[in-house]
Design a protein around this motif. Structure first.
Motif, PDB file in Angstrom:
ATOM      1  N   ARG A  13      -4.327  13.391 -22.052  1.00 26.43           N
ATOM      2  CA  ARG A  13      -3.996  12.170 -21.327  1.00 26.43           C
ATOM      3  C   ARG A  13      -3.916  12.489 -19.842  1.00 26.43           C
ATOM      4  N   SER A  14      -4.033  11.474 -19.039  1.00 20.35           N
ATOM      5  CA  SER A  14      -4.007  11.629 -17.599  1.00 20.35           C
ATOM      6  C   SER A  14      -2.654  12.141 -17.131  1.00 20.35           C
ATOM      7  N   THR A  15      -2.657  12.909 -16.060  1.00 23.19           N
ATOM      8  CA  THR A  15      -1.404  13.344 -15.454  1.00 23.19           C
ATOM      9  C   THR A  15      -0.715  12.174 -14.754  1.00 23.19           C
ATOM     10  N   HIS A  16      -1.413  11.058 -14.608  1.00 25.40           N
ATOM     11  CA  HIS A  16      -0.842   9.858 -13.994  1.00 25.40           C
ATOM     12  C   HIS A  16      -0.178   8.959 -15.030  1.00 25.40           C
ATOM     13  N   CYS A  17      -0.070   9.425 -16.245  1.00 21.40           N
ATOM     14  CA  CYS A  17       0.507   8.663 -17.340  1.00 21.40           C
ATOM     15  C   CYS A  17       1.992   8.404 -17.069  1.00 21.40           C
ATOM     16  N   ASN A  18       2.480   7.258 -17.488  1.00 22.62           N
ATOM     17  CA  ASN A  18       3.910   6.969 -17.368  1.00 22.62           C
ATOM     18  C   ASN A  18       4.711   7.904 -18.256  1.00 22.62           C
ATOM     19  N   ALA A  19       5.922   8.187 -17.855  1.00 26.18           N
ATOM     20  CA  ALA A  19       6.794   9.084 -18.627  1.00 26.18           C
ATOM     21  C   ALA A  19       7.097   8.525 -20.014  1.00 26.18           C
ATOM     22  N   CYS A  23       0.045   5.143 -22.321  1.00 25.07           N
ATOM     23  CA  CYS A  23      -1.272   5.478 -21.805  1.00 25.07           C
ATOM     24  C   CYS A  23      -2.223   5.730 -22.970  1.00 25.07           C
ATOM     25  N   VAL A  24      -3.438   6.050 -22.626  1.00 33.23           N
ATOM     26  CA  VAL A  24      -4.471   6.313 -23.614  1.00 33.23           C
ATOM     27  C   VAL A  24      -4.722   7.814 -23.678  1.00 33.23           C
ATOM     28  N   GLU A  25      -4.909   8.332 -24.877  1.00 29.49           N
ATOM     29  CA  GLU A  25      -5.296   9.724 -25.070  1.00 29.49           C
ATOM     30  C   GLU A  25      -6.741   9.765 -25.535  1.00 29.49           C
ATOM     31  N   VAL A  26      -7.470  10.787 -25.148  1.00 27.49           N
ATOM     32  CA  VAL A  26      -8.856  10.949 -25.581  1.00 27.49           C
ATOM     33  C   VAL A  26      -9.064  12.360 -26.122  1.00 27.49           C
ATOM     34  N   ALA A  27     -10.048  12.488 -27.016  1.00 27.82           N
ATOM     35  CA  ALA A  27     -10.392  13.791 -27.595  1.00 27.82           C
ATOM     36  C   ALA A  27     -11.824  13.746 -28.103  1.00 27.82           C
ATOM     37  N   VAL A  28     -12.473  14.899 -28.098  1.00 29.96           N
ATOM     38  CA  VAL A  28     -13.775  15.040 -28.760  1.00 29.96           C
ATOM     39  C   VAL A  28     -13.476  15.342 -30.214  1.00 29.96           C
ATOM     40  N   LEU A  29     -14.017  14.531 -31.107  1.00 35.07           N
ATOM     41  CA  LEU A  29     -13.735  14.644 -32.539  1.00 35.07           C
ATOM     42  C   LEU A  29     -14.814  15.479 -33.214  1.00 35.07           C
ATOM     43  N   VAL A  35     -16.330  10.735 -29.246  1.00 34.90           N
ATOM     44  CA  VAL A  35     -15.130  10.735 -28.418  1.00 34.90           C
ATOM     45  C   VAL A  35     -14.177   9.706 -29.005  1.00 34.90           C
ATOM     46  N   GLY A  36     -12.929  10.115 -29.223  1.00 39.37           N
ATOM     47  CA  GLY A  36     -11.917   9.218 -29.755  1.00 39.37           C
ATOM     48  C   GLY A  36     -10.941   8.821 -28.667  1.00 39.37           C
ATOM     49  N   ALA A  37     -10.446   7.597 -28.739  1.00 38.89           N
ATOM     50  CA  ALA A  37      -9.419   7.106 -27.819  1.00 38.89           C
ATOM     51  C   ALA A  37      -8.330   6.451 -28.658  1.00 38.89           C
ATOM     52  N   ARG A  38      -7.079   6.713 -28.285  1.00 41.37           N
ATOM     53  CA  ARG A  38      -5.957   6.142 -29.031  1.00 41.37           C
ATOM     54  C   ARG A  38      -4.790   5.861 -28.079  1.00 41.37           C
ATOM     55  N   ASP A  39      -3.854   5.065 -28.552  1.00 42.64           N
ATOM     56  CA  ASP A  39      -2.646   4.728 -27.805  1.00 42.64           C
ATOM     57  C   ASP A  39      -1.666   5.885 -27.941  1.00 42.64           C
ATOM     58  N   ALA A  40      -1.264   6.485 -26.830  1.00 42.47           N
ATOM     59  CA  ALA A  40      -0.365   7.630 -26.855  1.00 42.47           C
ATOM     60  C   ALA A  40       1.020   7.276 -27.392  1.00 42.47           C
ATOM     61  N   THR A  41       1.398   6.005 -27.306  1.00 40.29           N
ATOM     62  CA  THR A  41       2.712   5.581 -27.787  1.00 40.29           C
ATOM     63  C   THR A  41       2.891   5.916 -29.258  1.00 40.29           C
ATOM     64  N   ASP A  44      -0.244  10.358 -33.525  1.00 39.56           N
ATOM     65  CA  ASP A  44      -1.057  10.538 -34.730  1.00 39.56           C
ATOM     66  C   ASP A  44      -1.088   9.299 -35.626  1.00 39.56           C
ATOM     67  N   ARG A  45      -0.170   8.367 -35.421  1.00 34.32           N
ATOM     68  CA  ARG A  45      -0.147   7.134 -36.218  1.00 34.32           C
ATOM     69  C   ARG A  45      -1.013   6.038 -35.612  1.00 34.32           C
ATOM     70  N   SER A  46      -1.568   6.281 -34.433  1.00 29.43           N
ATOM     71  CA  SER A  46      -2.350   5.267 -33.738  1.00 29.43           C
ATOM     72  C   SER A  46      -3.749   5.124 -34.327  1.00 29.43           C
ATOM     73  N   PRO A  47      -4.261   3.901 -34.399  1.00 29.71           N
ATOM     74  CA  PRO A  47      -5.679   3.733 -34.734  1.00 29.71           C
ATOM     75  C   PRO A  47      -6.528   4.409 -33.661  1.00 29.71           C
ATOM     76  N   VAL A  48      -7.698   4.877 -34.046  1.00 35.08           N
ATOM     77  CA  VAL A  48      -8.573   5.585 -33.118  1.00 35.08           C
ATOM     78  C   VAL A  48      -9.873   4.808 -32.951  1.00 35.08           C
ATOM     79  N   LEU A  49     -10.211   4.516 -31.701  1.00 37.06           N
ATOM     80  CA  LEU A  49     -11.513   3.930 -31.384  1.00 37.06           C
ATOM     81  C   LEU A  49     -12.465   5.084 -31.136  1.00 37.06           C
ATOM     82  N   THR A  50     -13.679   5.000 -31.655  1.00 35.57           N
ATOM     83  CA  THR A  50     -14.640   6.086 -31.469  1.00 35.57           C
ATOM     84  C   THR A  50     -15.858   5.594 -30.700  1.00 35.57           C
TER      85      THR A  50
END
Length: 72
Positions: A13-19, A23-29, A35-41, A44-50
């Motif tokens: 996640r970005s270093t500009h993410c709120n404490a 924010c959004v997290e990304v990873a290469v799957l 590339v996956g994107a998910r809600d950091a809130t 691991d329980r977040s749905p993943v957009l690919t």
């Protein structure tokens, strides 16, 4: 969600993410290379957009161009 396991991938996640983690997290799957994107809130329980690599690259290019910036 896709048919592959997304737990344990190098989510970033970005270093500009709120404490508070809003924010959004990304990873290469691996092994798909998508590339996956998910809600950091929800982590691991977040749905993943690919996205395919070309789709993700195009999205990042448009971000850098300001295509999604709000009008001033």
């Amino acid at each position: 969600m896709s048919d592959f396991d997304v737990i344990g991938h190098g989510w970033r996640r970005s270093t500009h993410c709120n404490a508070n983690g809003t924010c959004v997290e990304v990873a290469v799957l691996s092994p798909s290379g998508l590339v996956g994107a998910r809600d950091a809130t929800y982590g691991d329980r977040s749905p993943v957009l690919t996205f395919g690599r070309a789709e993700w690259s195009g999205f990042i290019d448009r971000l850098k161009e300001g295509a999604f910036d709000l009008p001033q």
